[in-house]
Design an enzyme around this catalytic site. Structure first.
Site, PDB file in Angstrom:
ATOM      1  N   GLY A 179      -4.956 -14.031   1.759  1.00  0.00           N
ATOM      2  CA  GLY A 179      -4.910 -12.894   1.770  1.00  0.00           C
ATOM      3  C   GLY A 179      -4.508 -12.088   0.776  1.00  0.00           C
ATOM      4  O   GLY A 179      -3.653 -12.291  -0.430  1.00  0.00           O
TER       5      GLY A 179
ATOM      6  N   GLY B 270      -4.438  -9.112  -0.296  1.00  0.00           N
ATOM      7  CA  GLY B 270      -3.670  -6.744  -0.024  1.00  0.00           C
ATOM      8  C   GLY B 270      -2.137  -6.418  -1.272  1.00  0.00           C
ATOM      9  O   GLY B 270      -2.453  -7.045  -2.213  1.00  0.00           O
ATOM     10  N   PHE B 271      -1.640  -5.951  -0.450  1.00  0.00           N
ATOM     11  CA  PHE B 271      -1.445  -5.773  -1.562  1.00  0.00           C
ATOM     12  C   PHE B 271      -0.075  -6.621  -0.969  1.00  0.00           C
ATOM     13  O   PHE B 271       0.487  -6.783  -3.160  1.00  0.00           O
ATOM     14  CB  PHE B 271      -0.160  -4.262  -0.933  1.00  0.00           C
ATOM     15  CG  PHE B 271      -1.093  -2.948  -1.571  1.00  0.00           C
ATOM     16  CD1 PHE B 271      -1.050  -2.424  -2.168  1.00  0.00           C
ATOM     17  CD2 PHE B 271      -1.466  -2.682   0.393  1.00  0.00           C
ATOM     18  CE1 PHE B 271      -1.560  -1.258  -2.148  1.00  0.00           C
ATOM     19  CE2 PHE B 271      -2.275  -0.840  -0.237  1.00  0.00           C
ATOM     20  CZ  PHE B 271      -2.214  -0.372  -1.572  1.00  0.00           C
TER      21      PHE B 271
ATOM     22  N   VAL C 169      -9.761 -18.877   6.091  1.00  0.00           N
ATOM     23  CA  VAL C 169      -8.505 -19.381   6.594  1.00  0.00           C
ATOM     24  C   VAL C 169      -8.478 -20.049   8.000  1.00  0.00           C
ATOM     25  O   VAL C 169      -8.941 -18.880   8.179  1.00  0.00           O
ATOM     26  CB  VAL C 169      -6.924 -19.081   5.554  1.00  0.00           C
ATOM     27  CG1 VAL C 169      -6.256 -20.649   6.352  1.00  0.00           C
ATOM     28  CG2 VAL C 169      -7.200 -19.512   4.337  1.00  0.00           C
TER      29      VAL C 169
ATOM     30  N   GLU D  69      -3.900  12.577   9.220  1.00  0.00           N
ATOM     31  CA  GLU D  69      -4.204  12.699   8.063  1.00  0.00           C
ATOM     32  C   GLU D  69      -5.505  12.415   8.055  1.00  0.00           C
ATOM     33  O   GLU D  69      -6.640  13.686   8.315  1.00  0.00           O
ATOM     34  CB  GLU D  69      -4.420  11.329   7.090  1.00  0.00           C
ATOM     35  CG  GLU D  69      -2.372  11.602   6.291  1.00  0.00           C
ATOM     36  CD  GLU D  69      -2.408  10.562   5.153  1.00  0.00           C
ATOM     37  OE1 GLU D  69      -1.950  10.277   4.540  1.00  0.00           O
ATOM     38  OE2 GLU D  69      -2.714   9.056   4.917  1.00  0.00           O
TER      39      GLU D  69
ATOM     40  N   ASP E 155       2.538  -7.088   6.991  1.00  0.00           N
ATOM     41  CA  ASP E 155       2.278  -6.682   7.764  1.00  0.00           C
ATOM     42  C   ASP E 155       2.485  -8.624   8.840  1.00  0.00           C
ATOM     43  O   ASP E 155       2.785  -7.251  10.273  1.00  0.00           O
ATOM     44  CB  ASP E 155       0.734  -6.021   8.438  1.00  0.00           C
ATOM     45  CG  ASP E 155       0.642  -5.053   7.689  1.00  0.00           C
ATOM     46  OD1 ASP E 155       2.020  -4.494   7.215  1.00  0.00           O
ATOM     47  OD2 ASP E 155       0.033  -4.161   7.832  1.00  0.00           O
TER      48      ASP E 155
ATOM     49  N   ALA F  45       2.090   0.545   2.428  1.00  0.00           N
ATOM     50  CA  ALA F  45       2.044  -1.033   1.197  1.00  0.00           C
ATOM     51  C   ALA F  45       2.967  -1.265   0.445  1.00  0.00           C
ATOM     52  O   ALA F  45       3.597  -1.833   0.299  1.00  0.00           O
ATOM     53  CB  ALA F  45       1.323   0.303   0.287  1.00  0.00           C
TER      54      ALA F  45
END
Lengths: 421, 421
Positions: free
Chosen positions: B8, B10-11, B80, B171, B300, B316
């Protein structure tokens, strides 16, 4: 109050709409622009979306915004199903719209010459969906090659075939060659992206048949310097998930792109009017339909003159000039003046090869190389619709020129279908 | 030479990879980053893609380019399938990769709480495909309303429902309200885009439960000034093609967006380790798996501490800090030092409402309005990956701020499916 319907907001339709709705001497017209898309697309740069150089939003703009300052004009996003020439109305999925004048400018679609089954394996380059699908396939091929242990299959994944040696095919192949040489070379460890094969396959004796032989030869040399192999006299006999078949040869290829031909929008078949062999509507010299002076057909959908005359090329300048011409004729007619015949002012043609080379011919003038590329760049920025797009495309190009990077190397969407194909 | 696999990008994963592969004091590591996507996505701005403010390429970048200057690091694009904890290897579609250290950071997906059948009618906002699909639906709703003669159905088409009153929902709703008030108002003739209804529906007693009540109330006022109606205490009981059902009410809505919850990546279920009720892996204070100190779970996908401790928010900053922390601990261990427990440094939270307002709370500090929005803007530009993205997003925002325009109002793709959903 005359009702004018314009079908299609490509180069022809958009320019007709702009000229007709142009402010001050406001003709008593009620203009409706109908398009199945919400955006006008700058097709000459579509190959840059496919090659991850530009984002879709940078070469397209909502038809509504492009025409939002026009008062007597409405935009409808829907597909036209049929035209009732006698009853002077068009039929869409949900509505019937009557007209006093009808301007048809529906453009063209990919032509597989009876081999529609090739479409899923070799998408063409007519829509943003197809462009992002080609981008997805090309970038995915590199990613898969990186983790593929079998050298044979790796070689297949890194073989890219462009079918068709016209300007679109040449520009695609050049961008592909350059992308593997420069942009991707830095990013992969296990594969050497310069080992990628880019094949440009043309059925005829040479690429760029609309250009001078010398100019085409120059383009061929430039392509080869980017690692593109050009195979002429090589008609394709089959395309499937594994690759391309020529008469005496099979090419294993992970990615195949179709740039071998287009045909007019299928609406032509339903009009019940004379078409040429390619399916284009045969129109009068003022671009109107014989027997229906209130109906005009423009751009890729039409053919001016008879079957014997040389057809005009399917390029943006023809469509733009025709759109404006029809608008001018309509305005003349509303003021009681006679119509004038359409005459195409050929301002020349050009094709770009990679990052800093192009060929151009304007009248008797021929030029090539970096200067031609600069001219290409200025013209394309200038004709791009919307000031904002011009600014952002220019910035993207400056960025790519300096860094050799490509701004939009995104793999999105899934493999199970070609959205536009 | 220790083999480190990071799943992964991501952040959490990206920051771990960057910290581990960081040049000079080169640890003897062979790092592999595995992601099923080719790009890192800046999720905090994903709603701006859905609302046609930014292009996909502006908030994402190829993982390869982000990590291309790291020598001892490879990137593989594949999914994966399972992890063999005892055998210390992961299994992908085509390969088995052994590891000495494994860092899992697979993130989260939409959680429909057992109502997976709602997904096609109410896409969430986790991927670029979903964002462009939401954009397509919103813009198409306006186009269809423009040509819809029936007022009842027009009203349904112009009703937009956002389910979930957390920061994402707020948002989204704010951007939707603003888009209809300002951007689209100019472009439609037959419909009045300000008549569009935007409903923000929240099951709990108030929106933004993670913020102070006063700050949330301020956000609610700001939303209402943009025409957004907020319905609290309104759990959704059904969603279908026609709209949304609440306990005592039905809302006809052309577009529904799901922002009501996420759950960890499904890989968690296959690990055979203790999970919390939401499905997050329960990890030790150093983010490692109990009994498997060589495996770390971040972002997460993980929950630090026991079921009784307050879980960290799924934002994040948590993922970034965890990624860096795990990298630091690994480096300490390689130098023979003990690991340190992870401690989250809460730098506060913020949410933006429309074009120039936001709320923020940092420690005991509370601020709102234009200044909060400026802070929001600077922080988001700063954390965006890639200098080029920063430059282009800033330009897009400047442009939109001055013109009220939205740069990416494109309808692409077809209605027959939700690519990411």
């Amino acid at each position: 109050m005359k009702r004018v319907i314009i079908v299609g907001a490509g180069f022809a339709g958009l320019n007709a709409a702009r000229a007709l709705a142009r402010g001050r001497k406001a003709e008593p017209l009620e203009i409706t622009v109908v398009d199945r898309r919400n955006h006008h697309l700058f097709q000459p740069l579509l190959y840059q979306v496919a090659m991850a150089g530009l984002s879709p939003a940078e070469i397209s703009a909502p038809i509504r915004s492009l025409l939002s300052d026009r008062r007597n004009l409405r935009v409808r996003q829907e597909e036209v199903r049929s035209v009732d020439l006698a009853g002077r109305r068009i039929r869409t999925d949900g509505a019937e719209l009557p007209y006093d004048y009808l301007l048809l400018a529906c453009g063209a679609e990919d032509n597989y010459f009876g081999h529609e089954d090739w479409a899923p394996f070799a998408p063409g380059l007519k829509s943003l969906e197809q462009a992002t699908e080609i981008r997805r396939r090309v970038l995915t091929a590199y990613e898969q090659a990186e983790i593929e242990p079998d050298p044979e299959r790796r070689r297949g994944l890194l073989t890219f075939v462009v079918v068709g040696g016209g300007p679109t095919g040449v520009e695609l192949a050049g961008a592909l060659g350059e992308m593997s040489r420069f942009t991707l070379a830095r990013d992969f460890d296990r594969i050497d992206p310069t080992s990628a094969r880019v094949l440009l396959i043309e059925a005829g004796p040479r690429i760029l048949p609309s250009f001078d032989a010398a100019q085409a030869a120059r383009a061929a040399r430039d392509l080869e310097s980017l690692g593109v192999q050009i195979w002429t006299e090589s008609p394709v006999t089959a395309i499937d998930a594994e690759g391309v078949e020529l008469r005496r040869e099979r090419i294993q290829a992970g990615t195949v792109v179709w740039a071998a031909g287009v045909r007019p929008a299928p609406l032509n078949q339903k009009l019940g009017v004379p078409l040429d062999r390619q399916g284009r509507v045969l129109v009068e010299t003022d671009l109107s339909l014989k027997g229906h002076p209130e109906v005009f057909v423009m751009g890729d959908q039409a053919r001016v003159g008879g079957e014997d005359d040389e057809p005009l090329p399917g390029v943006a300048p023809v469509a733009i000039q025709q759109g404006r011409h029809v608008a001018r004729n309509l305005q003349r007619e509303l003021r009681g003046k006679p119509r004038e015949p359409f005459r195409y002012v050929d301002k020349g043609q050009m094709a770009t090869i990679g990052r800093r080379r192009a060929i151009a011919q304007v009248g008797r003038l021929r030029f090539a190389g970096f200067f031609a590329w600069l001219v290409w760049l200025v013209i394309h920025i200038y004709f791009l619709s919307g000031f904002k797009n011009r600014l952002f495309v220019m910035l993207q190009w400056t960025w790519s020129y300096v860094t050799f990077g490509r701004g939009a190397r995104l793999i999105v969407g899934r493999a199970d279908r070609v959205p536009g194909g």
